[in-house]
Write a protein that holds these residues in place. Sequence first.
Motif, PDB file in Angstrom:
ATOM      1  N   ASP A   1      -9.390  18.182 -23.636  1.00 53.14           N
ATOM      2  CA  ASP A   1      -9.718  19.175 -22.937  1.00 53.14           C
ATOM      3  C   ASP A   1     -11.253  19.102 -22.141  1.00 53.14           C
ATOM      4  O   ASP A   1     -11.696  20.314 -21.704  1.00 53.14           O
ATOM      5  CB  ASP A   1      -9.552  20.650 -23.094  1.00 53.14           C
ATOM      6  CG  ASP A   1      -8.215  20.513 -23.534  1.00 53.14           C
ATOM      7  OD1 ASP A   1      -7.004  19.913 -22.183  1.00 53.14           O
ATOM      8  OD2 ASP A   1      -7.354  20.288 -24.723  1.00 53.14           O
ATOM      9  N   VAL A   2     -12.125  19.368 -23.556  1.00 57.83           N
ATOM     10  CA  VAL A   2     -13.298  19.261 -23.017  1.00 57.83           C
ATOM     11  C   VAL A   2     -13.802  18.481 -24.345  1.00 57.83           C
ATOM     12  O   VAL A   2     -13.085  17.472 -25.034  1.00 57.83           O
ATOM     13  CB  VAL A   2     -13.972  20.655 -23.782  1.00 57.83           C
ATOM     14  CG1 VAL A   2     -13.497  20.368 -25.573  1.00 57.83           C
ATOM     15  CG2 VAL A   2     -15.602  20.871 -23.671  1.00 57.83           C
ATOM     16  N   ALA A   3     -15.289  17.920 -23.246  1.00 50.05           N
ATOM     17  CA  ALA A   3     -16.099  16.577 -23.934  1.00 50.05           C
ATOM     18  C   ALA A   3     -17.463  16.637 -24.028  1.00 50.05           C
ATOM     19  O   ALA A   3     -18.138  17.307 -23.253  1.00 50.05           O
ATOM     20  CB  ALA A   3     -15.913  15.774 -23.268  1.00 50.05           C
ATOM     21  N   ILE A   4     -18.048  15.724 -24.850  1.00 50.71           N
ATOM     22  CA  ILE A   4     -19.345  15.317 -24.593  1.00 50.71           C
ATOM     23  C   ILE A   4     -19.913  15.173 -23.788  1.00 50.71           C
ATOM     24  O   ILE A   4     -19.104  13.571 -23.728  1.00 50.71           O
ATOM     25  CB  ILE A   4     -20.280  14.977 -26.050  1.00 50.71           C
ATOM     26  CG1 ILE A   4     -20.221  16.415 -27.567  1.00 50.71           C
ATOM     27  CG2 ILE A   4     -21.743  14.637 -26.507  1.00 50.71           C
ATOM     28  CD1 ILE A   4     -21.360  17.604 -26.699  1.00 50.71           C
ATOM     29  N   MET A   5     -20.723  14.927 -22.748  1.00 51.19           N
ATOM     30  CA  MET A   5     -20.857  13.779 -21.954  1.00 51.19           C
ATOM     31  C   MET A   5     -22.956  14.008 -21.557  1.00 51.19           C
ATOM     32  O   MET A   5     -23.192  14.873 -21.570  1.00 51.19           O
ATOM     33  CB  MET A   5     -20.350  13.802 -20.387  1.00 51.19           C
ATOM     34  CG  MET A   5     -20.961  12.968 -19.578  1.00 51.19           C
ATOM     35  SD  MET A   5     -19.234  13.264 -17.974  1.00 51.19           S
ATOM     36  CE  MET A   5     -18.065  12.139 -18.584  1.00 51.19           C
ATOM     37  N   HIS A   6     -23.702  12.828 -21.673  1.00 52.03           N
ATOM     38  CA  HIS A   6     -24.661  12.676 -21.755  1.00 52.03           C
ATOM     39  C   HIS A   6     -24.922  13.463 -20.095  1.00 52.03           C
ATOM     40  O   HIS A   6     -24.202  13.261 -18.564  1.00 52.03           O
ATOM     41  CB  HIS A   6     -25.050  11.112 -21.202  1.00 52.03           C
ATOM     42  CG  HIS A   6     -25.657  10.809 -23.127  1.00 52.03           C
ATOM     43  ND1 HIS A   6     -24.598  10.166 -23.856  1.00 52.03           N
ATOM     44  CD2 HIS A   6     -26.475  11.146 -23.848  1.00 52.03           C
ATOM     45  CE1 HIS A   6     -25.230   9.632 -25.039  1.00 52.03           C
ATOM     46  NE2 HIS A   6     -26.470   9.933 -25.147  1.00 52.03           N
ATOM     47  N   SER A   7     -25.750  13.649 -20.022  1.00 56.25           N
ATOM     48  CA  SER A   7     -25.998  14.131 -18.427  1.00 56.25           C
ATOM     49  C   SER A   7     -26.710  12.767 -17.541  1.00 56.25           C
ATOM     50  O   SER A   7     -25.960  13.340 -16.128  1.00 56.25           O
ATOM     51  CB  SER A   7     -27.309  15.475 -18.472  1.00 56.25           C
ATOM     52  OG  SER A   7     -28.956  14.504 -18.688  1.00 56.25           O
ATOM     53  N   TYR A   8     -27.106  12.004 -17.504  1.00 54.11           N
ATOM     54  CA  TYR A   8     -27.253  11.227 -16.577  1.00 54.11           C
ATOM     55  C   TYR A   8     -25.616  10.580 -16.064  1.00 54.11           C
ATOM     56  O   TYR A   8     -25.352  10.081 -15.047  1.00 54.11           O
ATOM     57  CB  TYR A   8     -27.807   9.862 -16.978  1.00 54.11           C
ATOM     58  CG  TYR A   8     -27.611   9.368 -18.174  1.00 54.11           C
ATOM     59  CD1 TYR A   8     -26.251   7.745 -17.754  1.00 54.11           C
ATOM     60  CD2 TYR A   8     -27.413   9.322 -19.232  1.00 54.11           C
ATOM     61  CE1 TYR A   8     -26.610   6.848 -18.500  1.00 54.11           C
ATOM     62  CE2 TYR A   8     -27.259   8.763 -20.771  1.00 54.11           C
ATOM     63  CZ  TYR A   8     -26.795   7.263 -20.228  1.00 54.11           C
ATOM     64  OH  TYR A   8     -26.274   6.636 -20.908  1.00 54.11           O
ATOM     65  N   ARG A   9     -24.887  11.267 -17.016  1.00 53.04           N
ATOM     66  CA  ARG A   9     -23.580  10.410 -15.849  1.00 53.04           C
ATOM     67  C   ARG A   9     -23.137  11.159 -15.605  1.00 53.04           C
ATOM     68  O   ARG A   9     -21.681  11.531 -16.034  1.00 53.04           O
ATOM     69  CB  ARG A   9     -23.121   9.535 -17.104  1.00 53.04           C
ATOM     70  CG  ARG A   9     -23.147   8.448 -18.296  1.00 53.04           C
ATOM     71  CD  ARG A   9     -22.033   8.398 -18.753  1.00 53.04           C
ATOM     72  NE  ARG A   9     -22.568   6.906 -20.412  1.00 53.04           N
ATOM     73  CZ  ARG A   9     -22.318   5.824 -19.648  1.00 53.04           C
ATOM     74  NH1 ARG A   9     -21.373   5.783 -19.238  1.00 53.04           N
ATOM     75  NH2 ARG A   9     -22.620   4.915 -20.691  1.00 53.04           N
ATOM     76  N   VAL A  10     -23.077  12.787 -15.783  1.00 52.88           N
ATOM     77  CA  VAL A  10     -22.583  13.625 -15.248  1.00 52.88           C
ATOM     78  C   VAL A  10     -21.864  13.822 -13.564  1.00 52.88           C
ATOM     79  O   VAL A  10     -20.538  14.194 -13.510  1.00 52.88           O
ATOM     80  CB  VAL A  10     -22.837  15.796 -15.168  1.00 52.88           C
ATOM     81  CG1 VAL A  10     -22.558  16.431 -14.421  1.00 52.88           C
ATOM     82  CG2 VAL A  10     -22.845  16.108 -17.198  1.00 52.88           C
ATOM     83  N   GLN A  11     -22.701  13.406 -12.501  1.00 52.07           N
ATOM     84  CA  GLN A  11     -22.670  13.202 -11.167  1.00 52.07           C
ATOM     85  C   GLN A  11     -21.704  12.301 -10.788  1.00 52.07           C
ATOM     86  O   GLN A  11     -21.005  11.830  -9.831  1.00 52.07           O
ATOM     87  CB  GLN A  11     -23.764  12.657 -10.995  1.00 52.07           C
ATOM     88  CG  GLN A  11     -24.932  14.422 -10.806  1.00 52.07           C
ATOM     89  CD  GLN A  11     -25.533  14.096  -9.531  1.00 52.07           C
ATOM     90  OE1 GLN A  11     -25.966  13.346  -8.603  1.00 52.07           O
ATOM     91  NE2 GLN A  11     -26.403  14.792  -9.270  1.00 52.07           N
ATOM     92  N   SER A  12     -21.578  10.720 -11.558  1.00 46.39           N
ATOM     93  CA  SER A  12     -20.845  10.086 -11.870  1.00 46.39           C
ATOM     94  C   SER A  12     -19.574   9.778 -12.089  1.00 46.39           C
ATOM     95  O   SER A  12     -18.827   9.765 -11.000  1.00 46.39           O
ATOM     96  CB  SER A  12     -20.837   8.642 -12.453  1.00 46.39           C
ATOM     97  OG  SER A  12     -20.467   7.808 -12.674  1.00 46.39           O
TER      98      SER A  12
END
Length: 423
Positions: free
Chosen positions: A91-102
Amino acid sequence: MKKGIFIAGALTLAAAAALTGCGSSGGGSGKSVNISYWNLLTGADGTVMREMVASFNEEYKDKIYVTEQYASEDVYYDNLELNIPIGRGPDVAIMHSYRVQSYANQGLIYPLDALIESEGIDMTDFPAQIVSSLEFKNATYAVPFDMHPLGIYYNKTLLAQYGCQVPTNRTELIECAKKADNTDGGVWGLPLAAGFPSDYTFTTALYQFGGVEVKDGDQPGFNTEAGVNAINSVADLIHEHKISPANLGNDQDLMRFRNGKALFHINGVWVLNNLKTSSIDYGVIPLSNMFNESSSKIAVRAHTFVLPKQRRADEAKQKAAMEFISYMSKHADVWATAGQIPASAKARASESYQALKYVHDFGSVENFAIGVSSPYYFEAYTPVYSRLISAMQSKSDDVAAMLADAETEGKKLVKEAKELIEV
């Protein structure tokens, strides 16, 4: 944040599917909204995250219950990319900023603008360059959590032994490091692992020479004079200045430093808690001016929170997830005890954060530089890493050719990624 370590009991694909599919509360009263939370925090910082999740569950008892699962970065993103499309993601996850747009480009995460507004999350509290990196096609897809730069740890006892002052630039760093034994069995000046985090070190060097990872929105940008200078500035520490062995594996540089066999050590803010358990007396200085003495830029990565797509959107779970995100942001000063720098300016201004040791020594936030925004950042940029490793392992007379090969590979990966999305 540690890379390359698999934790017993951490997230596996099968376990992930089972956990997110069953919807059990895990410990609530049965009336609470139960949400699943995945992250890649498996090192010393993971211990603090476990405590923060437990504190949230206690404070929100009978309202929201968070079930946390975690895995090493090596498998974490594979887990997300395999499980989200079949409705088995968290439902919620951590993600590195540089992967978000992908992920936004692939339709794997939800846009959050309406949810951010309804929860009252103030996006102006975070550095503007991080916020803009999380936007795609006029929508915001993540909420910033922290910033994690590299720094240079130094052994105070050895520094005094070799008659050095704390260095403020590359020349001073190398001059001091050369006073060490720099032989096997003795003290090395600056041992460098050919793997992680040297890929990250290279990015700071690239920025300091005026380079970029990605250009024109989706193409490799490192095949330039700046890229050549950046690789050489890292590899020369081994081959020209001879202050590091040539073939150190992951964490061998850290172990030498912990054992008092290294004068300096480059690593992230996230190893602070690891080093606190060592017996050495150490300090930290920023990477500013350590590759190009005219530049103070420091590459930082950022952890952010995202809401992965589900088979069908659940308004109650989404609201609960945003309350969890808001809670974590408001308690980012606690997260800083894990060795992370809060993205929240309010958290950085708090008395508890200001009182923390070391975290302020990694450099000024004004010098932090976040990665270029691109839905194809990973495909376009990461091929340079294997060439960096090769240059660190053995001296290369043609770094430009290595970067040209990496550029060709990056273009191919971008093309393949675009074709997959179009299908």
